[in-house]
Scaffold this motif. Sequence first.
Motif, PDB file in Angstrom:
ATOM      1  N   ALA A 147     -15.671   1.640   8.295  1.00 35.05           N
ATOM      2  CA  ALA A 147     -14.401   1.082   7.824  1.00 35.05           C
ATOM      3  C   ALA A 147     -13.414   2.195   7.524  1.00 35.05           C
ATOM      4  N   LEU A 148     -12.157   1.934   7.864  1.00 36.71           N
ATOM      5  CA  LEU A 148     -11.075   2.872   7.566  1.00 36.71           C
ATOM      6  C   LEU A 148     -10.253   2.267   6.433  1.00 36.71           C
ATOM      7  N   LEU A 149     -10.177   2.962   5.324  1.00 33.91           N
ATOM      8  CA  LEU A 149      -9.471   2.419   4.159  1.00 33.91           C
ATOM      9  C   LEU A 149      -8.024   2.884   4.114  1.00 33.91           C
ATOM     10  N   THR A 150      -7.113   1.938   4.259  1.00 36.09           N
ATOM     11  CA  THR A 150      -5.681   2.261   4.194  1.00 36.09           C
ATOM     12  C   THR A 150      -4.998   1.271   3.264  1.00 36.09           C
ATOM     13  N   LEU A 151      -5.704   0.885   2.235  1.00 41.36           N
ATOM     14  CA  LEU A 151      -5.147  -0.075   1.265  1.00 41.36           C
ATOM     15  C   LEU A 151      -4.603   0.671   0.039  1.00 41.36           C
ATOM     16  N   PRO A 152      -3.918  -0.015  -0.896  1.00 43.71           N
ATOM     17  CA  PRO A 152      -3.415   0.704  -2.069  1.00 43.71           C
ATOM     18  C   PRO A 152      -4.566   1.372  -2.827  1.00 43.71           C
ATOM     19  N   PRO A 153      -4.353   2.618  -3.306  1.00 37.76           N
ATOM     20  CA  PRO A 153      -5.439   3.418  -3.877  1.00 37.76           C
ATOM     21  C   PRO A 153      -6.217   2.715  -4.997  1.00 37.76           C
ATOM     22  N   GLN A 154      -5.535   1.906  -5.801  1.00 41.15           N
ATOM     23  CA  GLN A 154      -6.231   1.286  -6.943  1.00 41.15           C
ATOM     24  C   GLN A 154      -7.303   0.278  -6.517  1.00 41.15           C
ATOM     25  N   PHE A 155      -7.264  -0.172  -5.266  1.00 42.90           N
ATOM     26  CA  PHE A 155      -8.294  -1.106  -4.801  1.00 42.90           C
ATOM     27  C   PHE A 155      -9.376  -0.421  -3.958  1.00 42.90           C
ATOM     28  N   ILE A 172     -13.959   6.097   6.178  1.00 44.62           N
ATOM     29  CA  ILE A 172     -12.934   7.139   6.088  1.00 44.62           C
ATOM     30  C   ILE A 172     -11.891   6.647   5.102  1.00 44.62           C
ATOM     31  N   ASN A 173     -11.688   7.414   4.068  1.00 45.29           N
ATOM     32  CA  ASN A 173     -10.764   7.042   3.016  1.00 45.29           C
ATOM     33  C   ASN A 173      -9.429   7.759   3.216  1.00 45.29           C
ATOM     34  N   TYR A 174      -8.403   6.995   3.586  1.00 49.02           N
ATOM     35  CA  TYR A 174      -7.069   7.571   3.787  1.00 49.02           C
ATOM     36  C   TYR A 174      -6.197   7.399   2.546  1.00 49.02           C
ATOM     37  N   THR A 175      -6.750   6.792   1.500  1.00 52.28           N
ATOM     38  CA  THR A 175      -5.933   6.586   0.305  1.00 52.28           C
ATOM     39  C   THR A 175      -5.971   7.845  -0.558  1.00 52.28           C
ATOM     40  N   SER A 176      -5.098   7.925  -1.543  1.00 56.49           N
ATOM     41  CA  SER A 176      -5.062   9.110  -2.405  1.00 56.49           C
ATOM     42  C   SER A 176      -6.119   9.026  -3.505  1.00 56.49           C
TER      43      SER A 176
END
Lengths: 208, 208
Positions: A147-155, A172-176
């Motif tokens: 899974a590629l994570l491109t959701l808001p960081p808090q979730f 892969i975490n693309y969030t901050s």
Amino acid sequence: MEILPERTVERLSHYRRVLSKLLEINKEYIYSHEIAKLLHITPVQVRRDLMLIGHSGTLRKGYRIRELISLIGTIIDNPEKYKVAIVGFGKLGHALLNYLTENESNLHLVALFDTNPEKIGTTNNNVICYSVDRIPEIIKRYKIDMALLTLPPQFAQLTANQLVESGVKGIINYTSSILSIEGAFLEQYDMIASLEKVAYFTKPEFYL
Amino acid sequence: MEILPERTVERLSHYRRVLSKLLEINKEYIYSHEIAKLLHITPVQVRRDLMLIGHSGTLRKGYRIRELISLIGTIIDNPEKYKVAIVGFGKLGHALLNYLTENESNLHLVALFDTNPEKIGTTNNNVICYSVDRIPEIIKRYKIDMALLTLPPQFAQLTANQLVESGVKGIINYTSSILSIEGAFLEQYDMIASLEKVAYFTKPEFYL
């Protein structure tokens, strides 16, 4: 075979893509120093990587490109197509969708997830966007691997936990947000770190 | 001061961001093993990086967070804000725009460039989108230091040349085209390599 170092796997992926392009223009053989030059690394590095995967090359004519591509494939690819989901179908999710569907790879994008009712149910480049509420169901049904994570960081953390519980083996975490995950391989892509690194290496004092 | 290794600079950027979050919740001191745990690296690595920038820590209470953040800043930041342009204002360009304007950093996004007449002249998060024809003029006028390339791969090399000739000192290439650049620091972000790496490390045989 032993597990390869992370950087080696990344470089093998690079090599394959460069070699495939050369094959298209009918080049048959290549020397390690030519690969090195194309990728801005040292020939020693290239030779070491290729020796790690059991290839020694023929010094006179160099490496046979077709053989090398196929060898890299047997080492780094899964025998079956790898199933991928994008979680968070915003600007970056959309960019990743285009990237995955436009570039050839062993990866098969199977599902998109979002919270926006206007996006849920739509089909984009032949991929359906589902509600995030259906993550466990869809991940299990299609046996999604990554899974590629491109959701808001808090979730990001909660969603990552849910993905791993549903069977995802790589994220892969693309969030901050900096995640902590057990039972899956995690790769964090930190855009700010990447920008700050480039800024550092272009400081005027290094040019004096 | 000696130029630091690339990975060290990346990690320093990470440390700073994690430390800033801890400062927000009123934590004052931190041990290297705590930083290590948050970032999934070894405590030895953390201590080595911090020694490289001349910090030794006080063993009893750990490192003073505020001091460490400021020390990292003096090492990796430019004294002035670093000026950035995004070339190619598509989905990824837009995602980068949001990322840069929503996250605090020492980077100042000054211009966007695109070829689409509907985008040229628009203002997005207070940043103007210019025609790519104006790259030399705008880069020189605002003394832009760094460019993020998110344009179609076939235009990447020519545009990169033009950017460097106009004074850009650092480029991050997000396109699938492999660039060759002289006179500027180049960072290639290869999404496919990143995906293939995660796929490799989640191969079922490594879980047997």
